[in-house]
Design a protein around this motif. Structure first.
Motif, short mmCIF file in Angstrom:
data_model
loop_
_atom_site.label_atom_id
_atom_site.label_comp_id
_atom_site.label_asym_id
_atom_site.label_seq_id
_atom_site.Cartn_x
_atom_site.Cartn_y
_atom_site.Cartn_z
N TRP A 143 0.85 -1.21 0.00
CA TRP A 143 0.00 0.00 0.00
C TRP A 143 0.88 1.25 0.00
O TRP A 143 0.69 2.15 -0.80
N GLY A 144 1.88 1.26 0.87
CA GLY A 144 2.80 2.38 0.91
C GLY A 144 3.62 2.50 -0.36
O GLY A 144 3.98 3.61 -0.78
N ALA A 145 3.91 1.38 -1.00
CA ALA A 145 4.67 1.40 -2.25
C ALA A 145 3.89 2.12 -3.34
O ALA A 145 4.47 2.86 -4.15
N VAL A 146 2.57 1.91 -3.39
CA VAL A 146 1.74 2.62 -4.37
C VAL A 146 1.81 4.12 -4.12
O VAL A 146 1.94 4.92 -5.06
N VAL A 147 1.76 4.51 -2.84
CA VAL A 147 1.85 5.94 -2.50
C VAL A 147 3.19 6.51 -2.96
O VAL A 147 3.26 7.57 -3.60
N LEU A 148 4.26 5.82 -2.63
CA LEU A 148 5.60 6.31 -2.99
C LEU A 148 5.77 6.44 -4.50
O LEU A 148 6.27 7.46 -4.99
N ASP A 149 5.37 5.43 -5.24
CA ASP A 149 5.55 5.46 -6.70
C ASP A 149 4.66 6.54 -7.34
O ASP A 149 5.10 7.23 -8.27
#
Length: 289
Positions: A143-149
């Motif tokens: 979930w955080g990876a989607v935010v970061l990208d």
């Protein structure tokens, strides 16, 4: 038989939009501030929904994944429209009331500034809640990876690209809001809003208030996530060095905000004011001589 449930025609929509703009600019700054807080929060929640929809969506065809994200994000603007919240991007339509001389430049600018600041605070409230609640750790950090990208991509546009994407975004947002004035029922308004919003999100256009949530949350994750997050998510922290506060303000928020004003206030508000108000009034004037 009463036609109270009939949709408004384009002339009536233009009048309704200008009346709403007048009401926003003259309704009191405290009211605008409080309604701005809610709007910023609702748009942020729309991006929360978008983020959840994109976890694991890499296995879907590109277009399918993006349209899915766009449709669920529309929840945010639906809530804004149905609750009467004040969103900066749609508040650019107050240019219609200024063009008609119903409000002053001072009233217009005051409304824009108050709503913009309130939207930012509302979005940051959801940032804080999502961060402290640990939502960004969901799905082993995916979930955080989607935010970061997503956040990283937003700060990598050139100034001109961000400006133009802001124009295109608010073209669709203000079209959605304008179309919603035609409806008399909740269903009318939801249908009018959803697809234009899905279009702008799916295509990657830039919305200043939505970015007030996504990019700050990305920066928080980048700066504060522990080693476990980077290990489980499979990401390399060094790949997100461009995610900074100056980068957010100068490379995204400034040009996108400028583009939003042009796309919504000028290309929709002033255009339709010209078509439905200025031209008919000019035509009705007596001929010279």
């Amino acid at each position: 038989m009463s036609d109270s449930n009939s949709i408004l025609n384009p002339d009536q929509m233009a009048t309704a939009a200008e009346d709403a703009a007048f009401g926003k600019a003259t309704g009191g700054l405290l009211k605008s501030f409080l309604l701005g807080l809610t709007a910023g929060g609702y748009i942020a929640l729309g991006f929360v929904f978008f983020t959840t929809s994109q976890v694991g969506a890499a296995d879907l065809p590109y277009g399918v994944a993006k349209v899915l994200g766009g449709v669920v994000f529309a929840t945010g603007l639906v809530l804004v429209v149905l609750t009467g919240a004040e969103l900066f991007t749609s508040s650019t339509l107050t240019l219609t009331a200024r063009a008609s001389g119903r409000i002053t430049w001072r009233q217009l600018v005051s409304n824009w500034v108050v709503v913009y600041v309130a939207n930012f605070l509302g979005a940051l409230t959801i940032v804080a809640l999502v961060y402290v609640g640990g939502t960004w750790k969901n799905a082993d950090g995916a979930w955080g990876a989607v935010v970061l990208d997503t956040a990283l991509h937003k700060v990598q546009h050139t100034f001109l690209e961000a400006f133009v994407l802001g124009v295109l975004c608010n073209l669709m947002v203000c079209l959605a809001v304008w179309a919603a004035y035609s409806g008399r029922t909740t269903t009318d308004k939801v249908l009018a809003v959803t697809m234009p919003i899905a279009l702008f999100v799916a295509t990657g256009f830039e919305h200043s208030v939505a970015n007030m949530f996504m990019i700050p949350l990305g920066i928080l994750i980048k700066e504060n996530a522990g080693p476990d997050f980077w290990t489980t998510s499979g990401l390399d922290r060094s790949g997100y060095t461009e995610l900074t506060w100056p980068g957010f303000y100068l490379d995204n928020l400034l040009p996108v905000t400028m583009g939003n004003i042009v796309g919504g206030g000028v290309m929709i508000g002033v255009l339709y004011w010209t078509i439905f108000h200025f031209l008919p009034r000019r035509k009705s004037l007596p001929a010279p001589g």
